[in-house]
Motif scaffolding. Sequence first.
Motif, short mmCIF file in Angstrom:
data_model
loop_
_atom_site.label_atom_id
_atom_site.label_comp_id
_atom_site.label_asym_id
_atom_site.label_seq_id
_atom_site.Cartn_x
_atom_site.Cartn_y
_atom_site.Cartn_z
N ILE A 31 0.74 -1.18 -0.10
CA ILE A 31 0.07 0.08 -0.03
C ILE A 31 0.67 1.01 -0.06
CG2 ILE A 31 -1.58 1.29 1.34
CD1 ILE A 31 -3.01 -1.51 2.31
N SER A 32 1.81 1.26 0.72
CA SER A 32 2.80 2.39 0.84
C SER A 32 3.60 2.70 -0.38
CB SER A 32 3.77 2.22 1.97
OG SER A 32 3.22 2.04 3.26
N ALA A 33 3.90 1.79 -1.22
CA ALA A 33 4.44 1.79 -2.49
C ALA A 33 3.57 2.16 -3.52
CB ALA A 33 5.14 0.31 -2.90
N GLY A 34 2.39 1.85 -3.47
CA GLY A 34 1.37 2.38 -4.47
C GLY A 34 1.11 3.76 -4.21
N ILE A 35 1.00 4.17 -2.92
CA ILE A 35 0.61 5.58 -2.77
C ILE A 35 1.77 6.45 -2.96
CG2 ILE A 35 -0.13 7.31 -1.04
CD1 ILE A 35 -1.77 4.96 0.23
N GLY A 36 3.01 5.71 -2.59
CA GLY A 36 4.15 6.64 -2.57
C GLY A 36 4.69 6.99 -4.13
N MET A 37 4.57 5.91 -4.89
CA MET A 37 4.79 5.88 -6.17
C MET A 37 4.26 7.11 -6.90
SD MET A 37 3.82 3.26 -9.21
CE MET A 37 2.29 3.29 -9.04
N HIS A 38 2.87 7.48 -6.71
CA HIS A 38 2.69 8.48 -7.31
C HIS A 38 2.67 9.98 -6.58
CE1 HIS A 38 0.21 6.42 -10.33
NE2 HIS A 38 -0.04 5.50 -9.42
N ALA A 39 2.73 9.85 -5.32
CA ALA A 39 3.07 11.15 -4.39
C ALA A 39 4.59 11.57 -4.87
CB ALA A 39 3.05 10.71 -3.06
N PHE A 40 5.59 10.56 -4.77
CA PHE A 40 7.10 10.98 -5.14
C PHE A 40 6.92 11.39 -6.62
CE2 PHE A 40 11.25 9.95 -6.45
CZ PHE A 40 11.81 10.84 -5.40
N ASN A 41 6.44 10.71 -7.47
CA ASN A 41 6.62 11.08 -9.02
C ASN A 41 5.81 12.47 -9.22
OD1 ASN A 41 7.00 10.55 -11.96
ND2 ASN A 41 4.72 11.24 -11.91
N ASP A 42 4.71 12.84 -8.48
CA ASP A 42 4.01 14.17 -8.75
C ASP A 42 4.65 15.37 -8.15
OD1 ASP A 42 2.12 12.81 -10.02
OD2 ASP A 42 0.63 12.93 -8.74
N LEU A 43 5.51 15.15 -6.97
CA LEU A 43 6.02 16.16 -6.21
C LEU A 43 7.51 16.31 -6.70
CD1 LEU A 43 5.04 15.48 -2.80
CD2 LEU A 43 4.17 17.28 -4.16
N SER A 44 7.95 15.39 -7.28
CA SER A 44 9.31 15.44 -8.04
C SER A 44 9.44 16.13 -9.05
CB SER A 44 10.11 13.98 -7.99
OG SER A 44 9.42 13.02 -8.86
N ILE A 45 8.08 15.98 -10.10
CA ILE A 45 8.52 16.51 -11.27
C ILE A 45 7.68 17.87 -11.57
CG2 ILE A 45 8.65 14.20 -12.36
CD1 ILE A 45 5.79 14.25 -13.46
N SER A 46 6.99 18.18 -10.21
CA SER A 46 6.06 19.57 -10.44
C SER A 46 6.86 20.68 -10.99
CB SER A 46 5.59 19.85 -9.13
OG SER A 46 6.59 19.91 -8.16
N ALA A 47 8.13 20.77 -10.65
CA ALA A 47 8.97 21.95 -11.16
C ALA A 47 9.57 21.71 -12.50
CB ALA A 47 10.00 22.49 -10.09
N SER A 48 9.81 20.46 -12.92
CA SER A 48 10.21 19.84 -14.04
C SER A 48 9.35 20.06 -15.43
CB SER A 48 10.81 18.68 -14.29
OG SER A 48 11.62 18.57 -12.89
N ILE A 49 7.90 20.18 -15.02
CA ILE A 49 6.97 20.17 -16.31
C ILE A 49 7.07 21.40 -16.93
CG2 ILE A 49 4.44 20.01 -16.75
CD1 ILE A 49 4.06 17.88 -14.50
N PRO A 50 7.09 22.62 -16.45
CA PRO A 50 7.22 23.78 -17.16
C PRO A 50 8.39 23.85 -18.21
CG PRO A 50 6.34 24.07 -14.97
CD PRO A 50 6.82 22.74 -14.98
N VAL A 51 9.57 23.25 -17.21
CA VAL A 51 10.89 23.42 -18.23
C VAL A 51 10.39 22.46 -19.45
CG1 VAL A 51 13.13 22.37 -18.11
CG2 VAL A 51 12.16 23.66 -15.89
N ALA A 52 9.78 21.18 -19.04
CA ALA A 52 9.61 20.19 -20.39
C ALA A 52 8.78 21.08 -21.36
CB ALA A 52 9.00 18.93 -19.99
N PHE A 53 7.68 21.65 -21.02
CA PHE A 53 7.22 22.48 -22.10
C PHE A 53 7.68 23.59 -22.71
CE2 PHE A 53 3.54 19.81 -20.49
CZ PHE A 53 2.74 19.62 -21.56
N ASP A 54 8.43 24.25 -21.79
CA ASP A 54 9.34 25.28 -22.73
C ASP A 54 10.08 24.52 -23.68
OD1 ASP A 54 10.34 27.75 -23.07
OD2 ASP A 54 11.68 27.72 -21.25
N ALA A 55 10.88 23.48 -23.06
CA ALA A 55 11.79 22.93 -24.20
C ALA A 55 11.18 22.48 -25.26
CB ALA A 55 12.50 21.95 -23.46
N LEU A 56 9.94 21.97 -25.27
CA LEU A 56 9.25 21.47 -26.09
C LEU A 56 8.37 22.62 -27.22
CD1 LEU A 56 7.63 18.40 -24.52
CD2 LEU A 56 9.30 18.39 -26.37
N GLY A 57 8.51 23.79 -26.84
CA GLY A 57 8.24 24.83 -27.65
C GLY A 57 6.71 25.37 -27.42
N ASN A 58 5.98 25.11 -26.33
CA ASN A 58 4.55 25.47 -26.32
C ASN A 58 4.13 25.47 -24.75
OD1 ASN A 58 1.71 25.95 -26.49
ND2 ASN A 58 1.58 24.62 -28.28
#
Length: 469
Positions: A31-58
């Motif tokens: 249960i902890s791995a299932g919940i932690g998988m998404h919690a960690f992923n979402d919080l770790s990439i929150s600042a990287s998603i705008p970087v990705a869209f900037d690099a992809l040009g839109n």
Amino acid sequence: MTELHLQPPPGGAKRDAGLLAPEYRGAVLAISAGIGMHAFNDLSISASIPVAFDALGNLGMLPLAYALFFIGIVAGGVVSAHLRGRFGARATGLAAACVFLLGTVLTAVAPAPLVFAVGRLCQGLSDGVIAALCYSLIPEIFAAGLVARVFSIEAVVWATAAALGPVAGGYATETLGWRAAMLVGVPLALVFLVAGAMILPDRGRDRVSSSRRAVALGPVAICLGGVALLALPTALPGHPAAVLGLPLGLALIALALRIDGRKAERFFPREAFRRGVIGRGTWVMFLMPVAQAVSTVFLAMSVRAVWGLSPIWTGWIVVTMAMFWSLSAFWVARLSRSRRQALLAWAPAFQVTGALMIATGLSSGVLILLIAGHALSGCGFGFSWGPANERVMEATPEGEKSRTASFMPTVQTTGFAVGAGLFGWLAGGVGLVPAVEGTGSMAPVWVVWGGAAAVAVVALAVARGLRED
């Protein structure tokens, strides 16, 4: 670790063993791995998603990625119980984890913003299914005296993800690039796959799978169609008519609730979004996420554009809201019932103040104002989520409690989906991205975050109606 059979011990009651007892520790890990998988992923990439869209040009398609992600969570949460009833917990969990890995790969290799957004949709579907599955397993597996301790462990999982996620994602972005940052959640996904394959019950041993009664899925299909329409404004930002997707989508969801309410075997709670305590509670839990979606979608991009902070620092600022949500929720849980309900009546006011402080911080260049406003918004959720659920559950008939409890997270996520669609369309129309990048006036900042404050004011008016006489 051994597979869970979900069979009660002799005597008809679950043993009151500790969480590290052999019959429980494997379940805690899964249960902890299932919940932690998404919690960690979402919080770790929150600042990287705008970087990705900037690099992809839109950057203008940034809201679409969030809208599809939240829509995926809603869809996954709605169908999770049905999938478990048909295929069993193990097959459902493992298939959802594979969908998560597919979405992760799509975001990491995306050649265009639309592919990235589809990857986020896959991650959202997986998140909705696995979160609903994990939380439904807790009261079935653990003795009643241990349930609160299990939820405390999951709160620690979220807190750990909030502390380590921005570091992992930010460091990967700065040293290896944003594509590498999209892969930081893969190890936890693999842990869940292994733990789930060993521990989760298969269809033959899953009591829910063998006993679940058939539920008419017509209202569910209508609801999912309505949820899909919520992404239309962000999918077609250049078309003014696309905003009609919001009222049409909400109308379909309302129709699904109405049709479902007439059936003997319902899928949704009967009193959701009606007058009375349950209806007002669901409205509060819907409207506050609509307002918060502005910061969820645009805060990281705005902080990066205005102050030029690194992804690590940007990520920590973004998770301030989640951290203060958790801290304030822990504090509220210790208060008397009357004080909790008094705070609930004023909780959206913290969000109103927070949104206005964020707009002030962005337009004046004072970072501490933005951070304080984001923290206040988190306090608003911490002061409202637990007490609102408590108030709703007290007013819910005994036979409806399980259905209502599982519906509340879906209400919240639907609010985020609506907010991402509404304010994504509004931000594109008023030119928020050029404003924060310094190529125009900061008036769009006040339009977008001011709109969020206005929605929170409506939530405040509804929350005042939850006061007890």
